[in-house]
Design a protein around this motif. Structure first.
Motif, PDB file in Angstrom:
ATOM      1  N   VAL A 280      57.233  -5.609  -7.504  1.00 53.52           N
ATOM      2  CA  VAL A 280      58.265  -4.803  -8.165  1.00 53.52           C
ATOM      3  C   VAL A 280      57.970  -3.318  -7.989  1.00 53.52           C
ATOM      4  N   ILE A 281      56.730  -2.931  -8.211  1.00 52.55           N
ATOM      5  CA  ILE A 281      56.335  -1.517  -8.090  1.00 52.55           C
ATOM      6  C   ILE A 281      56.570  -1.005  -6.674  1.00 52.55           C
ATOM      7  N   ARG A 282      56.299  -1.838  -5.689  1.00 52.51           N
ATOM      8  CA  ARG A 282      56.421  -1.432  -4.286  1.00 52.51           C
ATOM      9  C   ARG A 282      57.830  -1.636  -3.735  1.00 52.51           C
ATOM     10  N   ASN A 283      58.765  -1.990  -4.614  1.00 51.30           N
ATOM     11  CA  ASN A 283      60.169  -2.202  -4.227  1.00 51.30           C
ATOM     12  C   ASN A 283      60.328  -3.300  -3.182  1.00 51.30           C
ATOM     13  N   GLU A 284      59.398  -4.251  -3.191  1.00 51.79           N
ATOM     14  CA  GLU A 284      59.506  -5.394  -2.285  1.00 51.79           C
ATOM     15  C   GLU A 284      60.486  -6.430  -2.827  1.00 51.79           C
ATOM     16  N   ILE A 285      60.665  -6.426  -4.128  1.00 55.63           N
ATOM     17  CA  ILE A 285      61.674  -7.262  -4.774  1.00 55.63           C
ATOM     18  C   ILE A 285      62.376  -6.448  -5.852  1.00 55.63           C
ATOM     19  N   THR A 286      63.595  -6.852  -6.172  1.00 58.66           N
ATOM     20  CA  THR A 286      64.364  -6.207  -7.237  1.00 58.66           C
ATOM     21  C   THR A 286      64.602  -7.228  -8.343  1.00 58.66           C
ATOM     22  N   LEU A 287      64.360  -6.825  -9.570  1.00 57.41           N
ATOM     23  CA  LEU A 287      64.573  -7.728 -10.690  1.00 57.41           C
ATOM     24  C   LEU A 287      66.032  -8.159 -10.763  1.00 57.41           C
ATOM     25  N   GLU A 288      66.263  -9.456 -10.885  1.00 53.73           N
ATOM     26  CA  GLU A 288      67.612  -9.959 -11.084  1.00 53.73           C
ATOM     27  C   GLU A 288      68.046  -9.663 -12.518  1.00 53.73           C
ATOM     28  N   PRO A 289      69.361  -9.667 -12.781  1.00 50.94           N
ATOM     29  CA  PRO A 289      69.840  -9.404 -14.137  1.00 50.94           C
ATOM     30  C   PRO A 289      69.191 -10.345 -15.157  1.00 50.94           C
ATOM     31  N   TYR A 290      68.648  -9.764 -16.194  1.00 50.74           N
ATOM     32  CA  TYR A 290      68.032 -10.496 -17.299  1.00 50.74           C
ATOM     33  C   TYR A 290      66.879 -11.390 -16.854  1.00 50.74           C
ATOM     34  N   ASP A 291      66.221 -11.000 -15.771  1.00 49.35           N
ATOM     35  CA  ASP A 291      64.997 -11.656 -15.334  1.00 49.35           C
ATOM     36  C   ASP A 291      64.052 -11.786 -16.534  1.00 49.35           C
ATOM     37  N   PRO A 292      63.327 -12.907 -16.657  1.00 52.96           N
ATOM     38  CA  PRO A 292      62.436 -13.081 -17.810  1.00 52.96           C
ATOM     39  C   PRO A 292      61.424 -11.958 -18.012  1.00 52.96           C
TER      40      PRO A 292
END
Length: 323
Positions: A280-292
């Motif tokens: 997440v910090i490295r912008n390798e993935i983006t949190l989906e809406p309301y991700d746990p």
């Protein structure tokens, strides 16, 4: 894991630090007495706060202004007030503020969500979520952990916070951020000799416009458990544990067809909190809406837990205001 490097640990209890250094074979020189000392010496990119829940706010207060990302162990905060202050700091300083739950990494929970998105059992009507174990003292947690886990100030409550947060987090994810109309909770203290200051059994009822949830959080289960039942219009999903899931499709009055799944671990970085945090910090993935793990989910969790605690103290349903 290969995705992170631990540069420092903060632990003011030197005896505890030395014990764990010997147990886990890390140099005691890595351990600092304060966050200020650790930050100054190591310049971390991110910190993980897995101590008392009460301390989460202080960690964010010290990390956020320096642009340091934070992940806390569940729940997000000791109270809604603390959570709101943490949210404000995270937004002001543009840091990621994630919350870790063991159940976030369960393949069964992600498979259940996949089936819901495919409309495999129809719209959700009822969810039952059960979490807990026989109690902190009975399972033998160490004395340092036991002291704060059973303290209402340090932990925000007993089982209602320690295990109630799991079900609320998952339900908020399943309902994609929908706010329940009312929250009702009943708590009990069934082990006063072990948990004299806090509840050790809680039932939380969430009433939505077209669905409801029963969350059973307890330190009184004879066995440890983290399981979930999702009832839709045409079928039901049983997430029995981390790896085993069943789906039943209704036939007639009481008949059904059942399919069982034994699932492998999620692929990285969805298999552990630290790899996920780094991605997440490295912008390798983006949190989906309301991700746990997301702040938006966990602010709703804190709003619901706040209402649940109020309900348990007043013996009435608490109505929630919409955002």
């Amino acid at each position: 894991m290969g995705t992170i490097k631990i540069v420092g640990i903060v632990e003011p209890n030197r005896e505890l630090a030395e014990r764990y250094a010997r147990l886990n074979n890390f140099p005691i020189s890595m351990v600092y007495r304060t966050m200020e000392e650790m930050i100054e010496a190591t310049k971390p990119e991110a910190v993980c706060a897995f101590g008392t829940i009460y301390d989460h706010l202080e960690v964010v207060e010290k990390a956020a202004p320096r642009g340091i990302h934070v992940m806390v162990e569940k729940p997000l905060a000791v109270s809604l007030d603390h959570a709101q202050r943490m949210q404000s700091l995270a937004k002001k300083h543009r840091i990621h503020l994630l919350t870790n739950y063991e159940t976030t990494w369960y393949p069964t929970n992600h498979k259940a969500m996949e089936f819901l998105r495919k409309d495999s059992i129809g719209a959700i009507r009822k969810v039952v979520i059960r979490d807990g174990h026989k109690g902190p003292k009975k399972i033998g947690v160490n004395k340092e952990f036991l002291e704060w886990l059973t303290d209402p100030k340090e932990n925000g409550g007993g089982a209602i916070t320690d295990f109630g947060c799991y079900g609320v987090n998952l339900m908020t994810w399943l309902m994609q951020g929908e706010i329940p109309l009312t929250v009702t909770a009943v708590t009990q203290q069934l082990q006063p000799e072990n948990n004299p200051k806090v509840d050790d059994d809680a039932t939380i009822l969430l009433n939505y416009a077209k669905a409801n949830a029963t969350i059973q959080a307890s330190w009184n289960w004879p066995i440890g458990r983290k399981d979930m039942e999702i009832y839709g219009l045409t079928g039901v999903i049983y997430a029995d544990n981390r790896h085993n899931l069943r789906m039943r499709i209704a036939e007639g009055y009481d008949g059904y067809q059942e399919r069982s799944y034994e699932l492998a671990e999620n692929e990285a970085p969805m298999n552990d909190p630290f790899s996920y945090f780094a991605a997440v910090i490295r912008n390798e993935i983006t949190l989906e809406p309301y991700d746990p793990s997301s702040l938006e989910n966990n602010m709703i969790v804190m709003k619901i837990l706040d209402a649940a605690i109020k309900s348990s103290k007043t013996n009435r349903a608490i109505e929630l205001e919409k955002r």
